[in-house]
Scaffold this active site. Structure first.
Site, mmCIF file in Angstrom:
data_model
loop_
_atom_site.group_PDB
_atom_site.id
_atom_site.type_symbol
_atom_site.label_atom_id
_atom_site.label_comp_id
_atom_site.label_asym_id
_atom_site.label_seq_id
_atom_site.Cartn_x
_atom_site.Cartn_y
_atom_site.Cartn_z
ATOM 1 N N LYS A 55 -3.373 -7.768 65.769
ATOM 2 C CA LYS A 55 -3.769 -9.153 65.463
ATOM 3 C C LYS A 55 -3.284 -10.089 66.560
ATOM 4 O O LYS A 55 -4.026 -10.979 67.004
ATOM 5 C CB LYS A 55 -3.225 -9.561 64.091
ATOM 6 C CG LYS A 55 -3.992 -8.903 62.957
ATOM 7 C CD LYS A 55 -3.288 -8.952 61.618
ATOM 8 C CE LYS A 55 -4.082 -8.135 60.601
ATOM 9 N NZ LYS A 55 -3.338 -7.778 59.403
ATOM 10 N N GLN A 99 1.459 -10.141 56.042
ATOM 11 C CA GLN A 99 0.987 -8.758 56.128
ATOM 12 C C GLN A 99 1.350 -7.986 54.863
ATOM 13 O O GLN A 99 2.495 -8.012 54.408
ATOM 14 C CB GLN A 99 1.605 -8.094 57.380
ATOM 15 C CG GLN A 99 1.124 -6.696 57.662
ATOM 16 C CD GLN A 99 -0.345 -6.629 58.084
ATOM 17 O OE1 GLN A 99 -0.906 -7.588 58.590
ATOM 18 N NE2 GLN A 99 -0.982 -5.508 57.848
ATOM 19 N N ASP A 122 -6.449 -15.162 54.789
ATOM 20 C CA ASP A 122 -6.765 -13.906 54.109
ATOM 21 C C ASP A 122 -7.599 -14.142 52.858
ATOM 22 O O ASP A 122 -8.080 -13.180 52.248
ATOM 23 C CB ASP A 122 -5.462 -13.216 53.667
ATOM 24 C CG ASP A 122 -5.127 -11.999 54.495
ATOM 25 O OD1 ASP A 122 -6.060 -11.406 55.070
ATOM 26 O OD2 ASP A 122 -3.940 -11.651 54.563
HETATM 27 N N1 GUN Z 1 -2.808 -5.043 55.339
HETATM 28 C C1 GUN Z 1 -3.872 -4.284 55.684
HETATM 29 N N2 GUN Z 1 -4.952 -5.056 55.888
HETATM 30 C C2 GUN Z 1 -4.570 -6.331 55.657
HETATM 31 C C3 GUN Z 1 -5.250 -7.589 55.702
HETATM 32 O O1 GUN Z 1 -6.443 -7.715 55.976
HETATM 33 N N3 GUN Z 1 -4.486 -8.670 55.399
HETATM 34 C C4 GUN Z 1 -3.181 -8.576 55.059
HETATM 35 N N4 GUN Z 1 -2.511 -9.688 54.773
HETATM 36 N N5 GUN Z 1 -2.523 -7.427 55.016
HETATM 37 C C5 GUN Z 1 -3.219 -6.312 55.305
#
Ligand code: GUN
Length: 288
Positions: A55, A99, A122
């Protein structure tokens, strides 16, 4: 059957989306700051460390600022929520991603209570899930948003079609089902307690698999010509990464997302788009 499914190439489309965003960032008004994403990681889940790094790299390539807040898992959920609240109040931050998964002693709802809905890139807060279900504007969960973008880009039929979503997580299955309903599909959500899974999947014109079980879906479970979206990213003992869908499905399906290079890159592209959208909205209300 000898035909081979059209590859739904998420890597290629995500690359184009990221280039478009990079252009927009480069064209922002002189003297203004770029968009900024803050990523909060708690504890040491190895897979999360890889995802978080990806990211930050994607932000950097698109010209976004990113901040990394890596907290020890010894903190209480209230203390993590307080960190999130500080970022929520920071005018220099447009998007905040916590996350997942969080350490098992932390309730995500408590941690996310400190998150400003406008920065919830998200799309996981109750308010944003409500907006999604009602078809109102607001950030959509990244993986579902990325999947919809990929399907639409390839003109995969949605309206009136039978869609089956395997998996009912808050981050993929449930929000995706809502987006597919919004796109006029007839949606069934199946999960670990569903009976006769193969009977359901064999009727699906669109099949999305998000359960985290390596190679769960085999060719005989797929309707010929179906669009199959594989959300799984499973590391298997030989060190390779496989999806939830067996590669043999390519000989039955009409469209198929590869793993890697399908849904994963689209998730990151959707995250950048959500952050950009939040930035533009914020710019509109007060100059950065
Ligand atoms: N863990 C795995 N994929 C994601 C995601 O798209 N967002 C978040 N916050 N955690 C994740």
């Amino acid at each position: 059957m000898s035909s081979v499914a059209t590859v739904l190439d998420g890597k290629a489309l995500a690359g184009r989306i990221r280039e478009d965003l990079a252009r927009l960032v480069a064209q922002r008004p002189l003297g203004s700051r770029p968009p900024c994403l803050a990523v909060v990681q708690v504890g040491e889940v190895a897979a999360s460390t890889v995802y978080v790094r990806n990211k930050h790299r994607a932000c950097e390539q698109a010209g976004f600022d990113s901040r990394s807040i890596h907290l020890p898992e010894t903190l209480s959920e209230g203390e993590v929520a307080a960190h999130v609240a500080v970022l929520s109040a920071d005018p220099g931050v447009d998007g905040i991603l916590v996350q997942l998964p969080l350490p098992s002693h932390m309730d995500p709802h408590v941690v996310l209570a400190g998150l400003a809905p406008s920065k919830d890139v998200d799309g996981l807060l109750p308010l944003n899930i409500g907006n999604l279900v009602l078809g109102l504007p607001g950030p959509r969960a990244c993986t579902p948003a990325g999947i919809m973008r990929l399907l639409r880009h390839h003109d995969v039929p949605l309206a009136g079609t039978r869609a089956v979503v395997l998996g009912r997580s808050a981050i993929v299955g449930k929000p995706l089902a809502a987006l597919l309903v919004e796109a006029d599909a007839t949606v069934t959500v199946a999960h670990s307690r569903s009976r006769d899974l193969a009977d359901l999947t064999r009727h699906a014109e669109l099949l999305v698999v998000a359960v985290g079980r390596p190679l769960l879906v085999t060719a005989e479970m797929v309707r010929p010509g179906a669009a199959v979206v594989d959300v799984g990213i499973n590391r298997v003992p030989d060190g390779s990464v496989v999806g939830d869908v067996h590669p043999e499905v390519a000989h039955v399906a009409g469209w198929l997302t590869p793993v890697p290079g399908g849904v994963g890159p689209m998730t990151i592209a959707a995250l950048l788009e959500n952050t950009w959208q939040s930035y533009v909205t914020r710019l509109g209300s007060s100059p950065p």
